[in-house]
Design an enzyme around this catalytic site. Structure first.
Site, PDB file in Angstrom:
ATOM      1  N   GLU A   1       0.840  -1.207   0.000  1.00 38.47           N
ATOM      2  CA  GLU A   1       0.000   0.000   0.000  1.00 38.47           C
ATOM      3  C   GLU A   1       0.877   1.260   0.000  1.00 38.47           C
ATOM      4  O   GLU A   1       0.659   2.195  -0.762  1.00 38.47           O
ATOM      5  CB  GLU A   1      -0.922  -0.025   1.226  1.00 38.47           C
TER       6      GLU A   1
ATOM      7  N   GLU B   1       6.385   3.277  11.498  1.00 36.86           N
ATOM      8  CA  GLU B   1       4.937   3.291  11.708  1.00 36.86           C
ATOM      9  C   GLU B   1       4.540   2.219  12.732  1.00 36.86           C
ATOM     10  O   GLU B   1       3.710   2.450  13.610  1.00 36.86           O
ATOM     11  CB  GLU B   1       4.198   3.065  10.384  1.00 36.86           C
TER      12      GLU B   1
END
Lengths: 440, 471
Positions: free
Chosen positions: A67, A144
């Site tokens: 993604e 992240e």
């Protein structure tokens, strides 16, 4: 580029609210249009029927990594330019990954719609990945993970809860991936995954806003419609073996100042032959733990003054078996054992006495009224359809949501409660500080 | 000012054209039609801004009383915040459970909040329940009961939350930043209070706050949705008309953030350090505000397009998120930002951020940066106004900052009018690499010495968490 660890699907709403129009492109790409002419703006979403639960063995989180990489170069768009072009056109863009889907979206003025459709169609087939693009982005997703999971004891407990609930099924994986497997991602891993799953016949286009199906169709045919269909493998998901014994986990972490409690039960999703149970569970979660007058809140927070917060959650839009969960945080100096006892008592009362006509009527009225608000958000509407269509539901299912909720009977709820509240199919998870008296 | 060719995007069937030409072909984005804003004055003299939008049968109302946690009494910090949690927990004839049931059974959403400068609320209701919703709001702000059960329950909820935040790095970093920047000033007060001050708040304090702070002269209202001006006018009197005319004066001094050039570490054993940075800003009503807004967009406000994201995330993979924003408050405009990164990369990340801040302060912004910022900021403005909730909040902001009833029509003109010289001038005024930096985590390796630490700093137990405020 957010990992949708939990995607809020909002309330799907009745057909008289959304009035979606649908059609299919020749290459098998499904299209849903949700007209809403309040502002000359559209929300453009492309959903792929692939998510974390489809990660290759040993590469958990790879769908989320891809993604991120979808924002790198294609043959036509240089690296770093995708989002900048959207921004220069006054739009916002991002993407989301969950267990059963990966979705990309832009919010933009309607006269820019074909621009973004062209760009999104382009990166469906022309993504061009180099090590120079892939390796720094691997560091980004690792950061992240640190932000979303490793820095948050409750998120770490959530990971342990999932591996305890699912022994075999890939819903046991973290959406973002295990750190050691993330560190092993290569360019080739990403390219193989992309070539396997990204195809128009594995994608769904959802556009909400100032547009009609008649207006959208030619744009869709000129962009996505130019991409040939490809063979996409079936989503092979192993079946979770029957759970026969209740499971309990306890995590201690020096950073925990405020303990917390989660009880999770395996539960059927909408994508079952007997959809009735899923709708009953949706009503049950609202009635049992959905607000300040729910049974759990009234009893455990207000009357007994044991918890500072409590809630029940059920997410029916899931391709395979999902969970029904109860979260609670104790008031200071109240033990998690006392919280658990109070919750068990409420469950026992529910199973013994069932729900009342009055409380069922109240909760239904509230849920149906809330659906009106869903029309106010372009992205909310797009999310409701995208999440449903990537998890085995149909447009008609979303449309029928108010009717199905209205049809839930006392007997349905009581049966669903008996099915789901089986301690042998549960995991009880406790998060505690490192230094504390042991709990029983 | 640059002329914008009124080029409507004409690239429709030409997918395959070089993407780089796209950006120049579409620089003249047409502004979506701004919503039609009416000023409504009730028979009793209460003002509100309204956008009538009948297509969906509900409305959103946002309202705000000026005066927030900065005015909380010493030793009772968190009073405004606690009151905001209790004001919808029982009013008039309804005890807490009865009041919540009236709201939930009728799908009426009512919530309150408090920040440094204001006590605010929002109401959402279906048209069919509108009168009842207005009555419940009236009861909440004029006849709150503060019964013992909800007072103790909300008190315990706040204490639980403050306890949890003792190990929340974002919270600790922001609290420490405000402690240092506003030492001795009311802005250093923790919005949510501390465990001690929350324990010290009594029913009389809550009643006094409602009696003295919620009045007609410090009230601002925005409404969007299914209601006409003729219907709204009398409703305003019904809901707000019985409030006192005037709020008690709270006279607080203007100030500016201190601590420029300081870097402070709060030790916390976490794998990723969280950094908060910032210094003084430019006020919303300053003539350079829009130029500063554009400059910040280019530097750190532009999501995937900003210099900070480019240098910290895209080129080096140092962080998932890095950002900056203008934060105007009643008493001190600010510029703030943040980053989170692995402990051994913190000092490098801060160094890179400071380099980019200096680059901007030195005037190294070019025409393309400005063009890209203008097209984004003007084109995306309508995207922020697609729901009744968003519009109602915007209508409040327009009145707070005295922007005028036609601001939505004029706003993009202010952005368009910003020149390169304006950006450079504003950037030089605004940005300074000698910012106040707070780091929460276990940072290591700044290369040329030890990371500075304040002696004897424990994690503060409480304080506000800052939210971004746009334009």
């Amino acid at each position: 580029m957010a990992a949708g660890l939990t995607l809020a699907t909002g309330s799907p709403a009745r057909s008289s609210i959304f009035n979606p129009e649908t059609f299919m492109l020749d290459n098998g790409m499904q299209v849903v249009v949700i007209p809403n002419h309040r502002a000359p703006v559209v929300a453009h979403w492309v959903w792929y029927r692939v998510g974390t639960a489809d990660s290759p063995l040993g590469k958990s989180g790879l769908p989320h990594f891809l993604e991120h990489l979808m924002f790198k170069a294609t043959d036509k768009i240089p690296q770093g330019e995708f989002s900048k072009i959207i921004a220069r056109n006054g739009g916002n863009d991002n993407a989301v990954t969950s267990y059963d889907f990966t979705a990309y979206y832009q919010m933009i003025a309607r006269d820019r719609l074909e621009l973004v459709m062209g760009m999104e169609a382009d990166r469906m087939v022309n993504l061009h990945l180099t090590d120079e693009a892939v390796l720094p982005e691997r560091d980004v997703v690792i950061e992240e993970r640190r932000s979303r999971v490793d820095n948050e004891p409750s998120a770490l407990l959530g990971e342990q809860l999932n591996v305890s609930q699912y022994l075999h099924h890939p819903y046991r994986l973290p959406v973002i991936g295990w750190m050691h497997e993330m560190e092993s991602y290569t360019r080739e891993d990403a390219v193989n995954f992309y070539k396997t799953w990204y195809a128009p016949n594995n994608a769904i286009l959802v556009v909400a806003g100032d547009i009609t199906a008649d207006e959208l169709r030619p744009l869709a045919e000129r962009t996505y419609g130019q991409i040939p269909a490809r063979d996409v493998p079936a989503r092979v998901r192993v079946t979770e073996p029957p759970q026969r014994a209740e499971r309990r986990i306890e995590m201690r972490d020096a950073r925990v100042r405020q303990p917390s409690f989660v009880r999770s039960y395996l539960a059927p999703s909408y994508d079952q032959e007997d959809q009735k149970t899923a709708y009953a569970l949706e009503v049950l979660s609202e009635l049992f733990g959905g607000g300040g007058t729910s049974r759990l809140y009234r009893s455990v927070v207000v009357d007994q003054a044991l918890a500072s917060g409590i809630a029940a959650y059920y997410r029916g839009s899931s391709l395979d078996d999902t969970t029904f969960r109860i979260y609670a945080s104790p008031r200071p100096n109240v033990s998690l054992d006392d919280i658990e006892k109070a919750i068990n008592e409420q469950i026992a009362t529910l199973l013994a006495d069932g729900v009342t006509e009055d409380e069922l009527a109240r909760v239904k009225k509230r849920m149906l009224a809330d659906a009106v608000y869903a029309r106010d958000s372009l992205s909310g509407a797009a999310r409701a359809f995208g999440a449903a269509l990537t998890t085995g539901q149909t447009v008609d299912d979303v449309e029928a949501w108010p009717d199905r909720i209205s049809a839930v009977s006392i007997e349905d709820i009581n049966n669903a409660a008996k099915l789901v509240f089986d301690i042998r199919r549960s995991v009880t998870a406790k998060l505690l500080p490192e230094e504390t008296e042991p709990t029983g | 000012m640059r002329e914008h060719a009124p080029t409507r995007f004409s690239w429709i069937s030409a997918w395959g054209a070089c993407a780089l030409t796209i950006a120049t072909a579409v620089s003249g984005i047409q502004t979506a039609n701004a919503a039609n804003v009416e000023e409504v004055v009730s028979p009793g003299g209460i003002h509100a801004y309204l956008v009538n939008e009948p297509s969906i049968p509900f409305l959103s109302m946002a309202f705000q009383f000026s005066g927030g946690s900065s005015g909380d009494p010493d030793g009772k910090e968190g009073l405004s915040y606690m009151a905001s949690g209790l004001i919808d927990e029982g009013s008039g004839p309804y005890d807490s459970q009865a009041f919540r049931a009236e709201l939930e059974d009728n799908a009426i959403q009512l919530s309150f909040d408090a920040d440094r400068d204001s006590f605010s609320g929002s109401l959402k209701t279906l048209t069919e329940n509108r009168d009842h919703a207005f009555e419940l709001l009236r009861l909440a702000i004029t006849e709150p009961r503060f019964d013992e059960e909800p007072v103790e329950r909300i008190r315990q909820q706040i204490i639980s939350d403050l306890t949890r935040r003792e190990s929340d790095p974002e919270y600790l970093g922001a609290r420490r930043w405000f402690d240092i920047a506003f030492a001795g000033h009311p802005y250093s007060k923790p919005t949510r209070g501390t465990i001690e001050t929350i324990k010290a708040i009594g029913k009389d304090d809550l009643r006094e706050l409602v009696r003295t702070r919620l009045a007609r002269n410090n009230l601002t209202i925005g409404v969007a949705g299914d209601i006409t001006a003729d219907e709204l006018g009398p409703a305003l009197d019904e809901v707000f008309g019985s409030l006192p005319a005037d709020a008690a004066d709270v006279d607080l001094p203007k100030t500016t953030p201190q601590g420029d050039g300081e870097t402070v570490v709060i030790d916390l054993d976490i794998p990723q350090s969280v950094v908060i940075f910032g210094h003084g800003g430019i006020a919303r009503n300053d003539p350079d505000y829009y130029a500063a807004y554009v400059a910040n967009y280019i530097l750190g406000g532009g999501g995937f397009s900003s210099w900070l994201t480019e240098e910290v995330r895209e080129k080096r993979g140092l962080a998932y998120s890095v950002y900056s924003y203008l934060y105007d408050t009643d008493l001190s405009p600010m510029w703030m930002g943040g980053v989170a990164t692995r402990n051994d990369q913190v000092m490098e990340s801060i160094r890179i951020i400071k380099e980019q801040v200096a680059r901007m302060a030195d005037g190294n912004v070019d025409e393309k940066n400005l063009d890209d910022a203008r097209t984004y900021l003007t084109g995306s403005f309508p995207l922020r106004l697609t729901s009744n909730d968003q519009i109602a909040r915007m209508l409040v902001g327009m009145q707070i900052y005295d922007l005028g009833v036609d601001y939505l029509d004029r706003r993009n003109g202010y952005i368009e009018a910003v020149t390169l010289n304006d950006v450079r001038r504003a950037a030089k005024r605004l940005f300074n690499e000698d910012m106040l930096v707070t780091i929460v985590g276990s940072p290591s390796g700044d290369g040329d010495g030890t990371v500075p630490r304040l002696e004897g700093i424990d994690a503060p137990s409480s304080g506000p968490h800052e939210d971004n405020i746009g334009d």
